[in-house]
Write a protein that holds these residues in place. Structure first.
Motif, PDB file in Angstrom:
ATOM      1  N   VAL A   1       0.877  -0.993   0.280  1.00 50.41           N
ATOM      2  CA  VAL A   1      -0.248   0.012  -0.172  1.00 50.41           C
ATOM      3  C   VAL A   1       0.818   1.173   0.007  1.00 50.41           C
ATOM      4  CG1 VAL A   1      -1.807   1.223   1.213  1.00 50.41           C
ATOM      5  CG2 VAL A   1      -1.916  -1.248   1.322  1.00 50.41           C
ATOM      6  N   TYR A   2       0.710   1.953  -0.972  1.00 53.32           N
ATOM      7  CA  TYR A   2       1.197   3.514  -0.852  1.00 53.32           C
ATOM      8  C   TYR A   2       0.376   4.558  -1.387  1.00 53.32           C
ATOM      9  CZ  TYR A   2       4.551   6.959  -1.875  1.00 53.32           C
ATOM     10  OH  TYR A   2       5.360   8.287  -1.733  1.00 53.32           O
ATOM     11  N   ASN A   3      -0.161   5.338  -0.688  1.00 52.25           N
ATOM     12  CA  ASN A   3      -0.817   6.614  -1.224  1.00 52.25           C
ATOM     13  C   ASN A   3      -2.094   5.978  -2.025  1.00 52.25           C
ATOM     14  OD1 ASN A   3       0.791   8.068   0.311  1.00 52.25           O
ATOM     15  ND2 ASN A   3       1.913   8.834  -1.383  1.00 52.25           N
ATOM     16  N   THR A   4      -2.895   5.325  -1.597  1.00 48.60           N
ATOM     17  CA  THR A   4      -4.097   4.918  -2.380  1.00 48.60           C
ATOM     18  C   THR A   4      -5.640   4.907  -1.425  1.00 48.60           C
ATOM     19  OG1 THR A   4      -3.701   2.457  -1.917  1.00 48.60           O
ATOM     20  CG2 THR A   4      -2.855   3.143  -3.884  1.00 48.60           C
ATOM     21  N   GLU A   5      -5.474   5.732  -0.785  1.00 44.09           N
ATOM     22  CA  GLU A   5      -6.775   6.169   0.036  1.00 44.09           C
ATOM     23  C   GLU A   5      -7.968   6.120  -0.759  1.00 44.09           C
ATOM     24  OE1 GLU A   5      -6.712  10.991   0.337  1.00 44.09           O
ATOM     25  OE2 GLU A   5      -6.333   9.894   2.179  1.00 44.09           O
ATOM     26  N   LYS A   6      -8.006   6.379  -2.032  1.00 45.17           N
ATOM     27  CA  LYS A   6      -9.110   6.737  -2.602  1.00 45.17           C
ATOM     28  C   LYS A   6      -9.797   5.430  -3.023  1.00 45.17           C
ATOM     29  CE  LYS A   6     -11.151   8.983  -7.039  1.00 45.17           C
ATOM     30  NZ  LYS A   6     -10.528   9.756  -8.071  1.00 45.17           N
ATOM     31  N   TYR A   7      -8.795   4.251  -3.248  1.00 42.49           N
ATOM     32  CA  TYR A   7      -9.188   2.938  -3.817  1.00 42.49           C
ATOM     33  C   TYR A   7      -9.197   1.744  -2.741  1.00 42.49           C
ATOM     34  CZ  TYR A   7      -8.264   5.759  -7.882  1.00 42.49           C
ATOM     35  OH  TYR A   7      -8.172   6.888  -8.786  1.00 42.49           O
ATOM     36  N   LEU A   8      -8.367   2.154  -1.758  1.00 46.36           N
ATOM     37  CA  LEU A   8      -8.105   1.016  -0.649  1.00 46.36           C
ATOM     38  C   LEU A   8      -9.335   0.496  -0.159  1.00 46.36           C
ATOM     39  CD1 LEU A   8      -5.955  -0.653   0.850  1.00 46.36           C
ATOM     40  CD2 LEU A   8      -5.791   1.497   2.348  1.00 46.36           C
ATOM     41  N   PRO A   9     -10.470   1.346   0.209  1.00 47.66           N
ATOM     42  CA  PRO A   9     -11.661   0.603   0.676  1.00 47.66           C
ATOM     43  C   PRO A   9     -12.202  -0.374  -0.179  1.00 47.66           C
ATOM     44  CG  PRO A   9     -11.646   2.697   1.299  1.00 47.66           C
ATOM     45  CD  PRO A   9     -10.598   2.825   0.215  1.00 47.66           C
ATOM     46  N   GLN A  10     -12.269  -0.206  -1.412  1.00 51.25           N
ATOM     47  CA  GLN A  10     -12.935  -0.885  -2.105  1.00 51.25           C
ATOM     48  C   GLN A  10     -11.949  -2.316  -2.252  1.00 51.25           C
ATOM     49  OE1 GLN A  10     -12.943  -0.124  -6.741  1.00 51.25           O
ATOM     50  NE2 GLN A  10     -14.758  -1.107  -6.888  1.00 51.25           N
ATOM     51  N   CYS A  11     -10.925  -2.043  -2.487  1.00 55.20           N
ATOM     52  CA  CYS A  11      -9.762  -3.207  -2.586  1.00 55.20           C
ATOM     53  C   CYS A  11      -9.864  -4.275  -1.224  1.00 55.20           C
ATOM     54  CB  CYS A  11      -8.359  -2.794  -2.493  1.00 55.20           C
ATOM     55  SG  CYS A  11      -7.163  -4.230  -2.517  1.00 55.20           S
ATOM     56  N   LEU A  12      -9.964  -3.563  -0.077  1.00 54.44           N
ATOM     57  CA  LEU A  12     -10.273  -4.554   0.989  1.00 54.44           C
ATOM     58  C   LEU A  12     -11.675  -5.269   1.096  1.00 54.44           C
ATOM     59  CD1 LEU A  12      -8.148  -2.183   3.408  1.00 54.44           C
ATOM     60  CD2 LEU A  12      -7.504  -4.324   2.497  1.00 54.44           C
ATOM     61  N   ASP A  13     -12.510  -4.198   0.954  1.00 62.82           N
ATOM     62  CA  ASP A  13     -13.890  -4.834   0.653  1.00 62.82           C
ATOM     63  C   ASP A  13     -14.035  -6.098   0.099  1.00 62.82           C
ATOM     64  OD1 ASP A  13     -14.566  -2.827   2.612  1.00 62.82           O
ATOM     65  OD2 ASP A  13     -15.551  -1.613   1.083  1.00 62.82           O
ATOM     66  N   SER A  14     -13.342  -6.093  -1.134  1.00 60.27           N
ATOM     67  CA  SER A  14     -13.353  -7.081  -2.117  1.00 60.27           C
ATOM     68  C   SER A  14     -12.872  -8.321  -1.530  1.00 60.27           C
ATOM     69  CB  SER A  14     -12.970  -6.863  -3.432  1.00 60.27           C
ATOM     70  OG  SER A  14     -11.580  -6.842  -3.479  1.00 60.27           O
ATOM     71  N   ILE A  15     -11.880  -8.152  -0.842  1.00 63.36           N
ATOM     72  CA  ILE A  15     -11.150  -9.310  -0.366  1.00 63.36           C
ATOM     73  C   ILE A  15     -11.715  -9.785   1.018  1.00 63.36           C
ATOM     74  CG2 ILE A  15      -8.924  -9.930   1.216  1.00 63.36           C
ATOM     75  CD1 ILE A  15      -7.441  -7.639  -0.523  1.00 63.36           C
ATOM     76  N   LEU A  16     -12.539  -9.260   1.883  1.00 58.67           N
ATOM     77  CA  LEU A  16     -13.095  -9.457   3.032  1.00 58.67           C
ATOM     78  C   LEU A  16     -14.541 -10.139   2.442  1.00 58.67           C
ATOM     79  CD1 LEU A  16     -12.023  -6.770   5.399  1.00 58.67           C
ATOM     80  CD2 LEU A  16     -11.066  -9.106   5.332  1.00 58.67           C
ATOM     81  N   ASP A  17     -14.729  -9.896   1.269  1.00 56.33           N
ATOM     82  CA  ASP A  17     -15.977 -10.352   0.841  1.00 56.33           C
ATOM     83  C   ASP A  17     -16.006 -11.679   0.093  1.00 56.33           C
ATOM     84  OD1 ASP A  17     -18.860 -10.218   0.745  1.00 56.33           O
ATOM     85  OD2 ASP A  17     -18.782  -9.369  -1.411  1.00 56.33           O
ATOM     86  N   GLN A  18     -14.955 -12.537   0.318  1.00 56.51           N
ATOM     87  CA  GLN A  18     -14.714 -13.687  -0.347  1.00 56.51           C
ATOM     88  C   GLN A  18     -15.665 -14.716   0.179  1.00 56.51           C
ATOM     89  OE1 GLN A  18     -12.118 -14.387  -3.099  1.00 56.51           O
ATOM     90  NE2 GLN A  18     -12.551 -12.158  -3.060  1.00 56.51           N
ATOM     91  N   THR A  19     -15.692 -15.649  -0.834  1.00 51.64           N
ATOM     92  CA  THR A  19     -16.592 -17.110  -0.426  1.00 51.64           C
ATOM     93  C   THR A  19     -15.753 -17.927   0.246  1.00 51.64           C
ATOM     94  OG1 THR A  19     -16.123 -17.838  -2.633  1.00 51.64           O
ATOM     95  CG2 THR A  19     -18.084 -16.817  -2.573  1.00 51.64           C
ATOM     96  N   PHE A  20     -14.482 -17.830   0.130  1.00 50.22           N
ATOM     97  CA  PHE A  20     -13.529 -18.844   0.899  1.00 50.22           C
ATOM     98  C   PHE A  20     -12.931 -17.873   2.223  1.00 50.22           C
ATOM     99  CE2 PHE A  20      -9.119 -20.128   1.852  1.00 50.22           C
ATOM    100  CZ  PHE A  20      -9.266 -21.542   2.246  1.00 50.22           C
ATOM    101  N   SER A  21     -12.864 -18.212   3.269  1.00 50.03           N
ATOM    102  CA  SER A  21     -12.492 -17.558   4.398  1.00 50.03           C
ATOM    103  C   SER A  21     -11.320 -17.772   5.279  1.00 50.03           C
ATOM    104  CB  SER A  21     -13.810 -17.685   5.555  1.00 50.03           C
ATOM    105  OG  SER A  21     -14.013 -19.211   5.919  1.00 50.03           O
ATOM    106  N   ASN A  22     -10.698 -19.005   5.008  1.00 47.05           N
ATOM    107  CA  ASN A  22      -9.593 -19.414   5.852  1.00 47.05           C
ATOM    108  C   ASN A  22      -8.298 -18.563   5.036  1.00 47.05           C
ATOM    109  OD1 ASN A  22      -7.719 -20.244   7.479  1.00 47.05           O
ATOM    110  ND2 ASN A  22      -7.684 -22.363   6.350  1.00 47.05           N
ATOM    111  N   TYR A  23      -8.058 -17.522   5.398  1.00 44.34           N
ATOM    112  CA  TYR A  23      -7.031 -16.604   4.688  1.00 44.34           C
ATOM    113  C   TYR A  23      -6.527 -15.377   5.550  1.00 44.34           C
ATOM    114  CZ  TYR A  23     -10.648 -13.204   3.383  1.00 44.34           C
ATOM    115  OH  TYR A  23     -11.658 -12.315   3.314  1.00 44.34           O
ATOM    116  N   GLU A  24      -5.396 -14.902   5.477  1.00 42.86           N
ATOM    117  CA  GLU A  24      -4.705 -13.740   6.080  1.00 42.86           C
ATOM    118  C   GLU A  24      -4.742 -12.650   5.159  1.00 42.86           C
ATOM    119  OE1 GLU A  24      -1.274 -14.644   8.197  1.00 42.86           O
ATOM    120  OE2 GLU A  24      -0.115 -15.202   6.272  1.00 42.86           O
ATOM    121  N   VAL A  25      -4.788 -11.426   5.606  1.00 44.65           N
ATOM    122  CA  VAL A  25      -4.387 -10.251   4.469  1.00 44.65           C
ATOM    123  C   VAL A  25      -3.365  -9.261   5.207  1.00 44.65           C
ATOM    124  CG1 VAL A  25      -5.504  -8.366   3.430  1.00 44.65           C
ATOM    125  CG2 VAL A  25      -6.883 -10.200   4.040  1.00 44.65           C
TER     126      VAL A  25
END
Length: 332
Positions: free
Chosen positions: A10-34
């Protein structure tokens, strides 16, 4: 223990970071770390990361001084606990089935890597299910379809990364992701691919630093091309099968570097631009390659000329056309 480790530099992406993280945390598979590596961001990226860390225990935030994307990814590799690794850029996003499908593919046929389609201005994918790396010409097709050059839209086996101590080369200014992916693929035998487009790559507005002319960008292309040649040779491909790809890599990097002289961030005087174009044309692989290319892109043919002023005029006119189109578009 997480089965998958997702590494997000991550570097200076405040505008797009929430969409990125939301898409990761919305996965159908759950056994992961970010694993999110904040690489010295000057905006609110760190605050956003910490807020997500408080909401979900799978989010791990590492804050470091700015060292570049390669160092950030390497930090993530060192910390990863999962059997498989996924790299996602912080201004990109993925579909909900991204992890589930890539995992099912890499587990199938004891594959070493799985790949999906991705969108980045245009759709790029290969309509094949499994490729066996045994002197197969489909290796070249992977290059032509931009499937090897980037670490995104893939799932890697961490055993291979650890066994061969694979890391992103922090000494390269450009193309370090290409080198990492190429080295990894050199140890692969089975590759599973889906044509389902699950990775959405953001092509943003370039900043003044990333779009300034830098001769190192062009010089690094020789390193990448040499690695590509060694890669093809390892799989016992004949030179005629990959020579045009390698030449294209050289010339597109020339084309790319030359155009950086003519973007809105370039303040270089005309005589300096001409000097740099001449220096780039004097590179040995450029001189040797033109006569041997079987299918040179028409636009690149202009660089065959020895008339430096003709090249300058072409680049200048091209910039003016783009400026005019941009002006008209912005007025709408």
């Amino acid at each position: 223990m997480p089965e998958i480790s997702i590494i997000v530099p991550v570097y200076n992406t405040e505008k797009y970071l929430p969409q990125c993280l939301d898409s990761i945390l919305d996965q159908t598979f759950s056994n992961y770390e970010v694993i999110c590596i904040n690489d010295g961001s000057k905006d609110n990226s760190l605050e956003i990361l910490e807020s997500y860390q408080q909401k979900d225990s799978r989010v791990i935030v590492i804050n470091q001084k700015n060292q570049g994307v390669s160092a950030a990814r390497n930090k993530g590799i060192d910390l990863a606990k999962g059997e498989y690794l996924v790299f996602i850029d912080s201004d990109d996003w993925v579909t909900p089935n991204y992890l589930e499908l890539l995992l099912s593919l890499i587990l199938k046929d004891n594959s070493n890597i799985s790949i999906c389609g991705f969108v980045g201005g245009s759709e790029t994918f290969i309509n094949k299910h499994c490729i066996v790396f045994e002197g197969n010409k489909e290796v070249v097709e992977l290059f032509d379809k931009i499937m090897i050059q980037t670490p995104v839209a893939k799932m890697f086996d961490k055993k291979i990364i650890d066994q061969f101590n694979l890391k992103f080369d922090i000494s390269l200014n450009f193309g370090e992701d290409y080198v990492f992916s190429l080295e990894y693929f050199s140890y692969c035998k089975f590759v599973n691919i889906t044509n389902e487009v699950m990775y959405h790559y953001f092509i943003g507005t370039p900043n003044s630093l990333s779009k300034q002319f830098n001769i190192k960008r062009f010089q690094d292309s020789e390193i990448r091309a040499n690695l590509a040649v060694n890669f093809f040779k390892k799989f016992k491909l004949e030179e005629k099968d990959y020579s045009d790809y390698v030449l294209g890599l050289y010339y597109w990097n020339f084309y790319d570097a030359a155009f950086y002289l003519y973007n809105n961030f370039s303040k270089m005087e005309k005589h300096k631009k001409l000097e740099w174009i001449k220096k780039m044309l004097e590179f040995k692989y450029i001189q040797d390659g033109f006569p041997n290319s079987q299918k040179m892109h028409p636009i690149l043919n202009i660089f065959k000329t020895e008339n430096i002023n003709k090249i300058y005029k072409y680049l200048y006119i091209r910039k003016k056309i783009i400026d005019t189109i941009t002006f008209i578009f912005n007025r709408q």
